[in-house]
Design an enzyme around this catalytic site. Sequence first.
Site, PDB file in Angstrom:
ATOM      1  N   LYS A  68      31.040  34.528  48.753  1.00 23.75           N
ATOM      2  CA  LYS A  68      30.989  34.533  47.281  1.00 23.75           C
ATOM      3  C   LYS A  68      32.306  33.912  46.819  1.00 23.75           C
ATOM      4  O   LYS A  68      33.333  34.575  46.749  1.00 23.75           O
ATOM      5  CB  LYS A  68      30.867  35.971  46.787  1.00 23.75           C
ATOM      6  CG  LYS A  68      30.098  36.141  45.497  1.00 23.75           C
ATOM      7  CD  LYS A  68      30.688  35.421  44.300  1.00 23.75           C
ATOM      8  CE  LYS A  68      31.803  36.198  43.641  1.00 23.75           C
ATOM      9  NZ  LYS A  68      32.550  35.406  42.658  1.00 23.75           N
ATOM     10  N   GLU A  80      43.393  41.322  51.057  1.00 23.50           N
ATOM     11  CA  GLU A  80      44.634  40.602  50.777  1.00 23.50           C
ATOM     12  C   GLU A  80      44.749  40.572  49.255  1.00 23.50           C
ATOM     13  O   GLU A  80      43.975  39.887  48.588  1.00 23.50           O
ATOM     14  CB  GLU A  80      44.590  39.202  51.392  1.00 23.50           C
ATOM     15  CG  GLU A  80      44.484  39.281  52.913  1.00 23.50           C
ATOM     16  CD  GLU A  80      44.598  37.945  53.632  1.00 23.50           C
ATOM     17  OE1 GLU A  80      44.311  36.906  53.017  1.00 23.50           O
ATOM     18  OE2 GLU A  80      44.969  37.952  54.813  1.00 23.50           O
ATOM     19  N   CYS A 134      49.759  34.022  45.895  1.00 30.00           N
ATOM     20  CA  CYS A 134      50.058  35.459  45.996  1.00 30.00           C
ATOM     21  C   CYS A 134      51.465  35.688  46.511  1.00 30.00           C
ATOM     22  O   CYS A 134      52.057  36.731  46.266  1.00 30.00           O
ATOM     23  CB  CYS A 134      49.052  36.125  46.914  1.00 30.00           C
ATOM     24  SG  CYS A 134      48.950  35.309  48.517  1.00 30.00           S
ATOM     25  N   GLU A 188      52.250  42.065  38.167  1.00 29.61           N
ATOM     26  CA  GLU A 188      52.037  40.691  38.627  1.00 29.61           C
ATOM     27  C   GLU A 188      51.558  39.834  37.456  1.00 29.61           C
ATOM     28  O   GLU A 188      50.560  40.160  36.811  1.00 29.61           O
ATOM     29  CB  GLU A 188      50.981  40.668  39.739  1.00 29.61           C
ATOM     30  CG  GLU A 188      50.729  39.273  40.291  1.00 29.61           C
ATOM     31  CD  GLU A 188      49.557  39.217  41.275  1.00 29.61           C
ATOM     32  OE1 GLU A 188      48.476  39.734  40.956  1.00 29.61           O
ATOM     33  OE2 GLU A 188      49.740  38.625  42.358  1.00 29.61           O
TER      34      GLU A 188
HETATM   35  P1  NAD Z   1      39.903  38.543  41.294  1.00 21.27           P
HETATM   36  O1  NAD Z   1      40.114  39.864  41.949  1.00 21.27           O
HETATM   37  O2  NAD Z   1      39.724  38.496  39.844  1.00 21.27           O
HETATM   38  O3  NAD Z   1      38.603  37.836  41.903  1.00 21.27           O
HETATM   39  C1  NAD Z   1      38.490  37.564  43.287  1.00 21.27           C
HETATM   40  C2  NAD Z   1      37.021  37.505  43.660  1.00 21.27           C
HETATM   41  O4  NAD Z   1      36.442  38.794  43.541  1.00 21.27           O
HETATM   42  C3  NAD Z   1      36.190  36.573  42.795  1.00 21.27           C
HETATM   43  O5  NAD Z   1      35.290  35.881  43.626  1.00 21.27           O
HETATM   44  C4  NAD Z   1      35.454  37.539  41.875  1.00 21.27           C
HETATM   45  O6  NAD Z   1      34.243  37.053  41.376  1.00 21.27           O
HETATM   46  C5  NAD Z   1      35.225  38.709  42.816  1.00 21.27           C
HETATM   47  N1  NAD Z   1      35.014  40.014  42.168  1.00 21.27           N
HETATM   48  C6  NAD Z   1      35.557  40.467  41.019  1.00 21.27           C
HETATM   49  N2  NAD Z   1      35.143  41.736  40.776  1.00 21.27           N
HETATM   50  C7  NAD Z   1      34.321  42.085  41.802  1.00 21.27           C
HETATM   51  C8  NAD Z   1      33.584  43.261  42.134  1.00 21.27           C
HETATM   52  N3  NAD Z   1      33.616  44.342  41.365  1.00 21.27           N
HETATM   53  N4  NAD Z   1      32.853  43.258  43.268  1.00 21.27           N
HETATM   54  C9  NAD Z   1      32.821  42.189  44.077  1.00 21.27           C
HETATM   55  N5  NAD Z   1      33.491  41.038  43.801  1.00 21.27           N
HETATM   56  C10 NAD Z   1      34.244  40.992  42.695  1.00 21.27           C
HETATM   57  O7  NAD Z   1      41.125  37.642  41.796  1.00 21.27           O
HETATM   58  P2  NAD Z   1      41.468  36.153  41.336  1.00 21.27           P
HETATM   59  O8  NAD Z   1      41.910  36.201  39.919  1.00 21.27           O
HETATM   60  O9  NAD Z   1      40.373  35.255  41.763  1.00 21.27           O
HETATM   61  O10 NAD Z   1      42.731  35.824  42.270  1.00 21.27           O
HETATM   62  C11 NAD Z   1      44.053  36.078  41.915  1.00 21.27           C
HETATM   63  C12 NAD Z   1      44.537  37.344  42.599  1.00 21.27           C
HETATM   64  O11 NAD Z   1      44.385  37.217  43.996  1.00 21.27           O
HETATM   65  C13 NAD Z   1      46.021  37.623  42.373  1.00 21.27           C
HETATM   66  O12 NAD Z   1      46.201  39.004  42.154  1.00 21.27           O
HETATM   67  C14 NAD Z   1      46.655  37.218  43.699  1.00 21.27           C
HETATM   68  O13 NAD Z   1      47.889  37.841  43.988  1.00 21.27           O
HETATM   69  C15 NAD Z   1      45.588  37.597  44.667  1.00 21.27           C
HETATM   70  N6  NAD Z   1      45.727  36.855  45.921  1.00 21.27           N
HETATM   71  C16 NAD Z   1      46.163  37.510  47.037  1.00 21.27           C
HETATM   72  C17 NAD Z   1      46.337  36.817  48.229  1.00 21.27           C
HETATM   73  C18 NAD Z   1      46.823  37.502  49.485  1.00 21.27           C
HETATM   74  O14 NAD Z   1      46.703  36.917  50.540  1.00 21.27           O
HETATM   75  N7  NAD Z   1      47.371  38.711  49.394  1.00 21.27           N
HETATM   76  C19 NAD Z   1      46.045  35.449  48.281  1.00 21.27           C
HETATM   77  C20 NAD Z   1      45.602  34.819  47.115  1.00 21.27           C
HETATM   78  C21 NAD Z   1      45.436  35.525  45.942  1.00 21.27           C
END
Ligand code: NAD
Length: 489
Positions: free
Chosen positions: A181, A257, A291, A393
């Site tokens: 997804k 992550e 991140c 963040e």
């Molecule tokens: P997000 O959590 O908004 O979305 C990530 C994914 O989760 C998307 O595909 C979204 O559609 C899905 N999603 C959202 N709610 C859901 C639910 N209830 N059930 C299942 N799926 C769901 O994150 P984002 O805005 O896409 O990414 C940015 C965030 O990701 C920042 O907080 C960043 O720090 C983090 N990040 C972490 C790492 C790491 O390796 N630690 C790497 C990259 C990004």
Amino acid sequence: MTTARHYALFIDGAFCEGVEARRFDDINPATGKLVATVSEASAADVHRAVTAAKRAFEGPWGNMTTNARLDLLAKASQRIMESFDQFLGHEMDDTGKPVSFASKVDIPRGAANLQLFADLARNLGTESYATDTPDGGRALNYAQRHPLGVIGVICPWNLPLLLMTWKVGPALAAGNTVVVKPSEETPASATLLAEVFQEVGLPPGVFNVVHGFGPGSAGEALTQHPDVAAITFTGESATGKAIMKTAAEGLKPISFELGGKNAAIVFADCDLDKAVEGTLRSVFSNCGQVCLCSERVYVHRSIFDTFVARLKAGAEAIRIGDPYDETTEMGPLISAVHKEKVLGYFRLAREEGAEVITGGGEPTLEPPFQGGHFVEPTLWTGLDENARCVREEVFGPVAHLQPFDDEAAVIAMANDSPYGLCAAVWTQDLSRAHRVAAQLDVGMVWVNSWFLRDLRTPFGGTGASGIGREGGKHSIDFYTDLKNICIKL
Ligand code: NAD
């Protein structure tokens, strides 16, 4: 690009529309213009994808020899590099990231992830023990690795291809099948990867893509599905909590992550040129949307003014704008919603009493980029360590600079965070480097560098930054179960 593309779902080896025929728009964040329409998967489509993945796991993929399986992954890696320009263009249209970044980071790493895990899985052994038995005889214990089944892969938008293959590579190498997804903001590269897997002859059902959103959409349906054996997720910590609750119902293993509020610590004995250059990268790379980016910069008081002046000059020299221009260094934020969130923090910082060193607003750009989601590289100082802008963040091109007087105090400040993803330490004192790195409550520490990656190393965070480690053998550990077999000889 003139005509909008369309990204379909990819289920059981074929591109298809969702049964409810719902679509959403994919917008280029650099221009605000439509890139593509995207099919949204319903729960019924997710069910079709998981069922296909289960069938492939139990059939053609499970029955394939390890070498044949890994050869397909290696071939897919090669195909990504052969289609480099197409991946690059699509990824840039989705994210608005500059070509200078995407061509060096996103696409090569996306391909490398598949190759690395193919190589790793080919060479991975397991443990065995010769065991004494109570009757004076011998037994042989040995462990076998088994894939888990269908893996639900949920990805963010900031490094779409790179972070997707970081999960899909080891999951498939270990013999699982996947339902991916992608983020609703960045559907392109998952769709292109489906084409690549189709071309190299991956059996139908091994790799599936369900586009859509999180709650009440494809993301939630995937995490709820009883035939999904494990969930790997990269994204916000708050989303991680929601997914964990759903996963708990099925007692599914999870690998998370999550977010970060990473510290960079600059000691007086650093190489100042390298510390300034490295901190500019760690704060502003990918418009602060990595991140691992540093959002808290602690600088020894004796060099604070000099460092601030140099960082300010560096930030003000960053070339913002046209992502397709080789000289552009910073693109836009991912979306209008995210821009509003970041601008909200810019306002909040002022309310909390920050001194704005530079930035804090929106740049003026020429058409067609005046419709993009650009913000200025921003530096603050003067905030209390308890200010929201120092604790939460932002995920934008911004950092708060704080002076410190001694090592123990800066370690305490760096550790005073719910997050624990990574830190950067700038010092030329080798003993200090080891000493400080050991005391930081994070999953990864870079000394005199940042984002210098060896894909075999453990990657992940502590606290609100994640659960588990991926990378190298650690990824294979997550995507397999170990079975011990004890044979009395
Ligand atoms: P997000 O959590 O908004 O979305 C990530 C994914 O989760 C998307 O595909 C979204 O559609 C899905 N999603 C959202 N709610 C859901 C639910 N209830 N059930 C299942 N799926 C769901 O994150 P984002 O805005 O896409 O990414 C940015 C965030 O990701 C920042 O907080 C960043 O720090 C983090 N990040 C972490 C790492 C790491 O390796 N630690 C790497 C990259 C990004």
